[in-house]
Design a protein around this motif. Structure first.
Motif, PDB file in Angstrom:
ATOM      1  N   ASP A 195     -20.203 -46.627  84.819  1.00 34.54           N
ATOM      2  CA  ASP A 195     -19.216 -47.048  83.830  1.00 34.54           C
ATOM      3  C   ASP A 195     -19.546 -46.374  82.499  1.00 34.54           C
ATOM      4  N   GLU A 200     -18.030 -43.881  79.164  1.00 31.68           N
ATOM      5  CA  GLU A 200     -16.898 -43.327  78.439  1.00 31.68           C
ATOM      6  C   GLU A 200     -16.927 -41.800  78.550  1.00 31.68           C
ATOM      7  N   GLY A 201     -15.752 -41.219  78.685  1.00 31.03           N
ATOM      8  CA  GLY A 201     -15.678 -39.765  78.747  1.00 31.03           C
ATOM      9  C   GLY A 201     -16.024 -39.189  80.101  1.00 31.03           C
ATOM     10  N   THR A 224     -12.232 -36.123  80.568  1.00 25.96           N
ATOM     11  CA  THR A 224     -11.615 -35.848  79.270  1.00 25.96           C
ATOM     12  C   THR A 224     -10.548 -34.773  79.456  1.00 25.96           C
TER      13      THR A 224
END
Length: 460
Positions: free
Chosen positions: A91, A93-94, A97
């Protein structure tokens, strides 16, 4: 006398010849083809091993017809490893992208197939080009990043087996074992970087990847399955298109509206000067259904507006939207301004068909799909023409009474005016004149007493 001496049979002779010419047991078939074709290995009279038939050494000019072609390395099918690359399950972020995506590391997947001298490569290809990819047979054939735009695939992230340990990560998310594809934005500008650098991906894809195990010579040994298609996120530009100043005449008409130019909004690293910048015009209720076209051929024209609810127009490049514009220079975009263009033509800026409401946004595209987009604008309502309508007739008894009273009053007023006119004329004709032709008027001479001449006095 002893036993008669037996001559060796054909099978024994074949075994002896095989022991002399068969390569070492640890050598692969691809290496065997190169080994048999080496200049030092010949079969009688200087003929290279593996060549059947007459042979002549090549001439110095290397021209065609000098002799039969030499034996090339044998290409064999690589071993298929039952592993499918996938986006990391952590989990984070990014993970995906606009120019990168993160894969889980193939830990403990290649341990039984690779040695310390082998190299593990990542093959990146467009989803529709993965089926045409052929494994390179030498290091010189390894496709570099520029080949992605021409051939649809390239290889990157060379790893050794010791870089993919089997141990679980320790220390939390800082030690998450992943491979980020496209994470080196400066590698293409660095001349000292190898040609297979990990450059940012040029478009949203979709892409597919696989791992390829190669030996020191560049021959493929084993490979994994291709991954499922991986689609990148489109870059989101935090800009909302705005209408031009209300003080500008004609900002809103019945078939056009005027926008401010998005000056300096496309100076991003992932956007080049050659990228096309389109304006998307859509009905307000059709924006949730908008799908960015993946090819130039799929770009909707104004003729598709009724069916799709949106179309693309006003093609430009970021050089037309510079950020250093003079403050006294007016730059606007008038949507629906071209009354002479053919609606079926891609990019036509035809007049808008109705009052709306409309919403717009800017979309940056390349040949292989969209790159970035702005936010949708707020709703824009065009002016509506108001039809002139006749005054409605009386629809109630009260209106009839009022009209009747007004009519009677008007008749009385006209009658009074007519009576006054007749009376005036009659009174003027009935009066007596001051004099007539049959009457004589006598006037006596009168001299003022103080105006008497001297002669008159003497005569008296």
């Amino acid at each position: 006398m002893g036993l008669p001496q037996r001559q060796p049979g054909p099978s024994v002779l074949l075994l002896l010849v095989g022991a002399l010419v068969w390569p070492p047991s640890c050598m692969s078939l691809g290496e065997w083809g190169s080994w048999m074709n080496s200049p030092g290995w010949t079969q009688g009279a200087g003929i290279p091993a593996g060549v059947i038939g007459s042979w002549q050494p090549p001439t110095s000019n290397g021209g065609a017809g000098a002799g039969p072609r030499t034996l090339m390395p044998i290409s064999v099918a690589t071993e298929l490893i039952p592993y499918t690359p996938q986006i990391t399950a952590w989990d984070l972020e990014g993970k995906v992208t606009a120019t990168t995506f993160s894969l889980e590391q193939p830990r403990c997947v290649l341990d039984g197939h690779a040695s310390v001298a082998n190299t593990i490569w990542l093959v990146v290809a467009f989803s529709n080009a993965s089926r045409d990819f052929q494994n390179p047979q030498t290091r010189a054939e390894i496709p570099a990043f520029p080949r992605l735009l021409t051939d649809g695939h390239y290889m990157t992230l060379p790893l050794s087996l010791d870089q993919l340990p089997c141990e679980d990560p320790k220390g939390g998310s800082r030690d998450v074992p992943l491979l980020r594809v496209g994470s080196d934005p400066g590698c293409r500008a660095d001349l000292h970087q190898p040609p297979y650098c990990n450059s940012p991906l040029p478009s949203p894809g979709p892409y597919r990847v696989k791992f390829l195990l190669m030996d020191a010579r560049g021959s493929p040994l084993a490979e994994t399955r291709w991954s499922d298609p991986i689609a990148l996120h489109q870059e989101r530009i935090g800009y909302v298109p705005q209408l031009a100043s209300p003080t500008l005449a004609g900002t809103l008409t019945q078939s056009t509206f005027t926008l401010e130019q998005p000056s300096g909004q496309f100076s991003h690293l992932n956007i080049s000067d050659l990228d096309a910048i389109w304006l998307v015009v859509a009905h307000s209720n059709a924006t949730p259904n908008f799908t960015a076209p993946r090819r130039v051929e799929d770009i909707p024209a104004p003729a598709d507006f009724t069916r799709r609810g949106y179309y693309l127009t006003l093609l430009a490049h970021r050089s037309l939207y510079p950020g250093n514009q003079p403050g006294n220079q007016l730059r606007v975009l008038r949507v629906g301004n071209d009354t002479g263009c053919f609606p079926a033509k891609r990019g036509c800026n035809a007049p808008l068909p109705g009052p709306g409401p409309y919403r717009v946004k800017f979309l940056v595209m390349r040949d292989r799909g969209p790159v970035a987009e702005t936010e949708w604008s707020s709703e824009t309502h065009l002016q509506q023409a108001e039809a002139l309508q006749a005054a409605p007739g009386p629809q109630s008894a009260g209106a009839v009474v009022i009209i009747a009273i007004l009519s009677v009053l008007l008749a009385v007023l006209l009658t009074a005016l007519l009576a006054l006119l007749i009376y005036t004329c009659y009174d003027t004709r009935g009066s007596t004149p001051i004099s007539g032709p049959e009457q004589s008027v006598y006037m006596r001479r009168y001299d003022t007493h103080h105006v008497i001449s001297l002669r008159s006095v003497e005569d008296s």
